[in-house]
Design an enzyme around this catalytic site. Sequence first.
Site, PDB file in Angstrom:
ATOM      1  CB  ILE A  57      -1.082  -0.032   1.289  1.00  0.00           C
ATOM      2  CG1 ILE A  57      -2.016  -1.349   1.025  1.00  0.00           C
ATOM      3  CG2 ILE A  57      -1.685   1.174   1.530  1.00  0.00           C
ATOM      4  CD1 ILE A  57      -2.567  -1.579   2.200  1.00  0.00           C
ATOM      5  CG  ASP A  58       4.413   3.376   2.549  1.00  0.00           C
ATOM      6  OD1 ASP A  58       3.865   4.624   2.323  1.00  0.00           O
ATOM      7  OD2 ASP A  58       5.551   3.139   3.310  1.00  0.00           O
TER       8      ASP A  58
END
Length: 664
Positions: free
Chosen positions: A402-403
């Site tokens: 997600i980062d």
Amino acid sequence: MTATTDGSAGATQPRAAAASTTAGTAPGADEVLDAARLAADRGVAHLLARQDAEGWWKGDLETNVTMDAEDLLLRQFLGIQDARTLQAAALFVRGEQRDDGTWATFYGGPGELSATIEAYVALRLAGDRPEDAHMARASAWIRAKGGIASARVFTRIWLALFGWWKWDDLPELPPELIFLPPWVPLNIYDFGCWARQTIVPLTVVSAKRPVRPAPFALDELHTDAARPNPPKPLAPVASWSGTFQRLDKVLHAYRKVAPRTLRRAAMRSAGRWIVERQENDGCWGGIQPPAVYSVIALHLLGYDLEHPVMRAGLESLDRFAVWRADGSRMIEACQSPVWDTCLAAIALADAGVPADHPALVKAADWMLAEEITRPGDWSVRRPQLAPGGWAFEFHNDNYPDIDDTAEVILALRRVKHPQREKIDAAVERGARWTLGMQSKNGAWAAFDADNTSAFPNRLPFCDFGEVIDPPSADVTAHVVEMLAHEGKAHDPRTRRGIEWLLAEQEANGAWFGRWGVNYVYGTGSVVPALTAAGIPVSHPSIRRAVRWLETVQNDDGGWGEDLRSYGETEWVGRGPSTASQTAWALLALLAAGERDGKAAERGIAWLAENQREDGSWDEPYFTGTGFPWDFSINYHLYRQVFPLTALGRYVHGEPFSLSAAKGS
């Protein structure tokens, strides 16, 4: 005074950093701006020169010598040790030894027992003798710290492979875990993806309990060689530790009566699980630890070294090696091209490189080609969610994170691409996937949604660092920033993320940094996200963050934070100034409207003054985090991309708005 550390066993304690006051004659605002422009121009030239012809950037990812030691132990176990690799690895390991005979897990840190044991064994494999002065210092320190018996479980597993430790004296890890459905506690999906990929192959190793002939004895690493593992009292039965210790005893007893048919079926299922998750480049998850254990497990299941799966796996491990000019060989735990590339693109764009510059377009093309469009392990908890997103590494399609996805989207939106529809489509898929990965509390983790079980970290086996993937402030902040730039600042899901961030602020005004060191990283991530999402700079949370950053600024104008801040409060916000951490603090101050403040001016001046003539910065300190305190990282590109981003925003202002991007 600036907080300092050294390489001795008794590192100096942090001293209070001065508040934001100017000693001597400080440069004026115009001088600082001129210096910032020059430094940014140099930084741009340096970063552009480092781009690969295919469009990506990648700096070395430096961790600690356990990677190198375990690589040699793997080669010894498989019978593929070669003299050139052995001596090159030993040269690197020797060079990392501290004066007291120990090895640390980060620059300037204290000696660490497991790392020292593994490094010592690696040098024994390379022919260093126990009576050699550097080896004698190491073994004496190891014995003083309790010997092998006090090492982490992973170290003792490696030693058990050669009979240097008894398998009976290790926690049991039954392969039948593979059969537990996702709703049962302690199923494999209760573990973070990095732990899951390691534990599944280790269940096979634990079941097989192989022992290869030891090339030498290690009696000198025991406090009492005749009694290497004296019994220890169990924790109280009413405690979590006591409960799981007794569960481990039950599992040891189960091993003796486990139905052979069931056990063989479990190992076959584990083997299939491993093979199905091998990436196109032969690695597993793009990280070294799961790869080495997967190779061992498959070999124990009957895969010979010439099998295509094994051959590809071993070749992938060779690609983790960095051969240095002095002939030494360092093993990277992972490689970070997607992360480095999106951060480099953001830095260049924010430093004034035109949005249609060929380097940015080429970087965008490469990132677009790296998009992951098939389901992975994340879909166990989100089966209806359509895929889309980016991983950290060259090849890791099963574990997009997600980062990276948030930062890639922010990077792509900075590029004026000739095929805008390709950018739009990829960004839409990535943003949709990211929203779908929101956890129940409104925040985001790195790889999974709602990976928050309290049980895995309590297992006796799991003493090697964080094994679950709960939401964190830094990842949530990057997602909120991305969603705000995508015009979703008022989306209810974004607002829940903002509310979670505001509630997570520490009493001192900072935010905890899960994936970077530490509160400086967390604060440098959250403040720009909140202001991008419309939180006014006058908001009490923003003002508290600014005050905290001002109080921890060093006398020299920079910021730094030692890794010991993860366990010792006196280190919070304290440490020698570094380029990346100074930049993180500046990103928060600039987003908070403090461009003309003295703290920001002094920080920018520090970056300009400490830049090398070639446009780069030096940074021996580790400012990246794998597991808080337990596994630390020096990303060699951090010292380039984050200072350039901060300088660019100081010179050119805060990043573009979504409306401006769409109109470009």
